[in-house]
Motif scaffolding. Structure first.
Motif, mmCIF file in Angstrom:
data_model
loop_
_atom_site.group_PDB
_atom_site.id
_atom_site.type_symbol
_atom_site.label_atom_id
_atom_site.label_comp_id
_atom_site.label_asym_id
_atom_site.label_seq_id
_atom_site.Cartn_x
_atom_site.Cartn_y
_atom_site.Cartn_z
ATOM 1 N N LEU A 164 0.829 -1.211 0.000
ATOM 2 C CA LEU A 164 0.000 0.000 0.000
ATOM 3 C C LEU A 164 0.858 1.253 0.000
ATOM 4 C CD1 LEU A 164 -2.736 1.440 0.253
ATOM 5 C CD2 LEU A 164 -2.538 1.162 2.749
ATOM 6 N N MET A 165 1.859 1.299 0.865
ATOM 7 C CA MET A 165 2.707 2.478 0.941
ATOM 8 C C MET A 165 3.516 2.671 -0.326
ATOM 9 S SD MET A 165 2.231 4.297 3.614
ATOM 10 C CE MET A 165 3.648 5.358 3.356
ATOM 11 N N PHE A 166 3.953 1.563 -0.917
ATOM 12 C CA PHE A 166 4.699 1.666 -2.177
ATOM 13 C C PHE A 166 3.819 2.285 -3.257
ATOM 14 C CE2 PHE A 166 6.183 -0.051 -6.255
ATOM 15 C CZ PHE A 166 7.510 0.380 -6.229
ATOM 16 N N ALA A 167 2.550 1.865 -3.321
ATOM 17 C CA ALA A 167 1.619 2.421 -4.309
ATOM 18 C C ALA A 167 1.399 3.915 -4.069
ATOM 19 C CB ALA A 167 0.294 1.664 -4.255
ATOM 20 N N ILE A 168 1.272 4.304 -2.807
ATOM 21 C CA ILE A 168 1.080 5.717 -2.478
ATOM 22 C C ILE A 168 2.303 6.533 -2.897
ATOM 23 C CG2 ILE A 168 0.889 7.354 -0.561
ATOM 24 C CD1 ILE A 168 -0.837 5.223 0.863
ATOM 25 N N MET A 169 3.491 6.004 -2.604
ATOM 26 C CA MET A 169 4.712 6.723 -2.956
ATOM 27 C C MET A 169 4.836 6.907 -4.469
ATOM 28 S SD MET A 169 6.122 7.300 -0.025
ATOM 29 C CE MET A 169 7.855 7.580 -0.219
ATOM 30 N N GLN A 170 4.398 5.903 -5.223
ATOM 31 C CA GLN A 170 4.454 6.004 -6.679
ATOM 32 C C GLN A 170 3.559 7.133 -7.194
ATOM 33 O OE1 GLN A 170 6.423 4.099 -8.981
ATOM 34 N NE2 GLN A 170 7.412 3.748 -7.016
ATOM 35 N N MET A 171 2.454 7.385 -6.494
ATOM 36 C CA MET A 171 1.526 8.428 -6.915
ATOM 37 C C MET A 171 2.000 9.825 -6.520
ATOM 38 S SD MET A 171 -2.254 6.777 -6.312
ATOM 39 C CE MET A 171 -2.005 6.376 -4.580
ATOM 40 N N VAL A 172 2.817 9.900 -5.467
ATOM 41 C CA VAL A 172 3.205 11.206 -4.925
ATOM 42 C C VAL A 172 4.396 11.811 -5.657
ATOM 43 C CG1 VAL A 172 4.130 12.362 -2.876
ATOM 44 C CG2 VAL A 172 2.247 10.739 -2.649
ATOM 45 N N PHE A 173 5.436 11.030 -5.876
ATOM 46 C CA PHE A 173 6.658 11.553 -6.468
ATOM 47 C C PHE A 173 6.475 11.875 -7.960
ATOM 48 C CE2 PHE A 173 8.879 9.334 -2.900
ATOM 49 C CZ PHE A 173 9.617 10.418 -2.443
ATOM 50 N N PRO A 174 7.229 12.854 -8.481
ATOM 51 C CA PRO A 174 7.212 13.104 -9.936
ATOM 52 C C PRO A 174 7.657 11.860 -10.698
ATOM 53 C CG PRO A 174 8.362 14.865 -8.757
ATOM 54 C CD PRO A 174 8.115 13.777 -7.760
ATOM 55 N N LEU A 211 6.821 7.513 7.005
ATOM 56 C CA LEU A 211 5.848 6.510 7.434
ATOM 57 C C LEU A 211 6.198 5.130 6.873
ATOM 58 C CD1 LEU A 211 2.532 8.512 6.808
ATOM 59 C CD2 LEU A 211 3.746 8.207 8.982
ATOM 60 N N PHE A 212 6.790 5.114 5.676
ATOM 61 C CA PHE A 212 7.122 3.866 4.999
ATOM 62 C C PHE A 212 8.282 3.151 5.684
ATOM 63 C CE2 PHE A 212 8.626 2.020 0.670
ATOM 64 C CZ PHE A 212 7.977 0.827 0.928
ATOM 65 N N MET A 213 9.236 3.916 6.218
ATOM 66 C CA MET A 213 10.460 3.324 6.777
ATOM 67 C C MET A 213 10.187 2.327 7.898
ATOM 68 S SD MET A 213 12.634 6.811 6.867
ATOM 69 C CE MET A 213 12.672 7.875 5.415
ATOM 70 N N PRO A 214 9.422 2.702 8.942
ATOM 71 C CA PRO A 214 9.180 1.704 9.995
ATOM 72 C C PRO A 214 8.384 0.514 9.505
ATOM 73 C CG PRO A 214 7.860 3.676 10.365
ATOM 74 C CD PRO A 214 8.831 4.002 9.287
ATOM 75 N N ILE A 215 7.519 0.718 8.495
ATOM 76 C CA ILE A 215 6.718 -0.389 7.980
ATOM 77 C C ILE A 215 7.614 -1.426 7.317
ATOM 78 C CG2 ILE A 215 4.965 -1.051 6.273
ATOM 79 C CD1 ILE A 215 3.609 1.639 6.859
ATOM 80 N N TYR A 216 8.498 -0.987 6.392
ATOM 81 C CA TYR A 216 9.330 -1.991 5.720
ATOM 82 C C TYR A 216 10.403 -2.545 6.654
ATOM 83 C CZ TYR A 216 13.359 1.094 4.430
ATOM 84 O OH TYR A 216 14.463 1.912 4.428
ATOM 85 N N GLY A 217 10.884 -1.696 7.582
ATOM 86 C CA GLY A 217 11.860 -2.203 8.543
ATOM 87 C C GLY A 217 11.275 -3.298 9.417
ATOM 88 N N LEU A 218 10.055 -3.076 9.893
ATOM 89 C CA LEU A 218 9.382 -4.085 10.716
ATOM 90 C C LEU A 218 8.986 -5.304 9.895
ATOM 91 C CD1 LEU A 218 7.146 -1.842 12.994
ATOM 92 C CD2 LEU A 218 9.078 -3.257 13.717
ATOM 93 N N PHE A 219 8.642 -5.095 8.619
ATOM 94 C CA PHE A 219 8.308 -6.237 7.758
ATOM 95 C C PHE A 219 9.510 -7.170 7.622
ATOM 96 C CE2 PHE A 219 8.767 -7.864 3.353
ATOM 97 C CZ PHE A 219 7.846 -8.901 3.438
#
Length: 220
Positions: free
Chosen positions: A19-29, A82-90
């Motif tokens: 989910l966060m990866f998809a959000i990041m793809q939409m946000v960045f140029p 927000l993404f960093m702790p999610i992937y680190g914990l994953f």
């Protein structure tokens, strides 16, 4: 650590990573302000991480600088916290589960790599935000940027290598093979980031996918 070793926790974290990866793809140029000559990396996000000179920044942000592009990249980098702790914990959760299953705490070292990589990513983003606030004189922030970037990618690539070993020992050879490109790509990417950096980033994502699928299969 028991709740992090629980397969259900790992599956939830894997879903949040996607989910966060998809959000990041939409946000960045999606494109650079100007192409980087003779570089395979054309993603503004990765090009910024691999930037080493003010000339690289010109290709990312334009000349004159595009304020909307700076705002978009800053917004993405702030959300990235927000993404960093999610992937680190994953990553940690995957290896916590492997440690519990195999009864060998050595596997947890690879999980710690994920947490340290996420912390390094936070330092990286602080430097990136400092650079965008001082694009005319990025100075020490630009000079220091390579350190947290390659600590992050290096540790995540090593974690993928650990995932390959664990999955192959579990009989999941195909999934294990999907984790192998990242550790093999890290040295070429380190030596020539604008040529191979995008490949190692993609290979790490492929390793996460393989580890996530492994956990989902075990949870069924």
């Amino acid at each position: 650590m028991n709740w992090l070793a629980d397969r259900r926790t790992t599956v939830v974290l894997f879903g949040l990573v996607i989910l966060m990866f998809a959000i990041m793809q939409m946000v960045f140029p999606k494109t650079l302000a100007a192409p980087l000559p003779e570089a395979r990396v054309q993603s503004p996000v990765l090009a910024f991480e691999f930037a080493r000179t003010p000339a690289h920044l010109d290709h990312i942000f334009g000349v004159p600088t595009d304020p909307a592009r700076i705002a978009a990249i800053d917004r993405g980098n702030r959300i990235d916290f927000l993404f960093m702790p999610i992937y680190g914990l994953f990553v940690f959760s995957v290896f916590a589960g492997i440690t519990q299953h195999r009864k060998r705490r050595l596997w947890l070292v690879f999980g710690v790599f994920g947490l340290v990589a996420a912390a390094s990513d936070a330092v990286e983003n602080l430097l990136l935000l400092h650079i965008t606030a001082n694009l005319s004189a990025p100075g020490d922030a630009l000079a220091l940027l390579a350190w947290p970037v390659w600590i992050k990618f290096g540790l995540l690539a090593l974690a993928s290598g650990g995932g390959a070993l664990a999955l192959m020992r579990s009989g999941r050879r195909v999934l294990g093979a999907l984790c192998l490109p990242a550790p093999f790509m890290i040295l070429p990417a380190l030596l020539q980031p604008l040529q191979f950096g995008g490949l190692v980033a993609g290979a790490i994502g492929l390793g996460w996918l393989a580890m996530g699928l492994h956990v989902i299969m075990r949870a069924r």
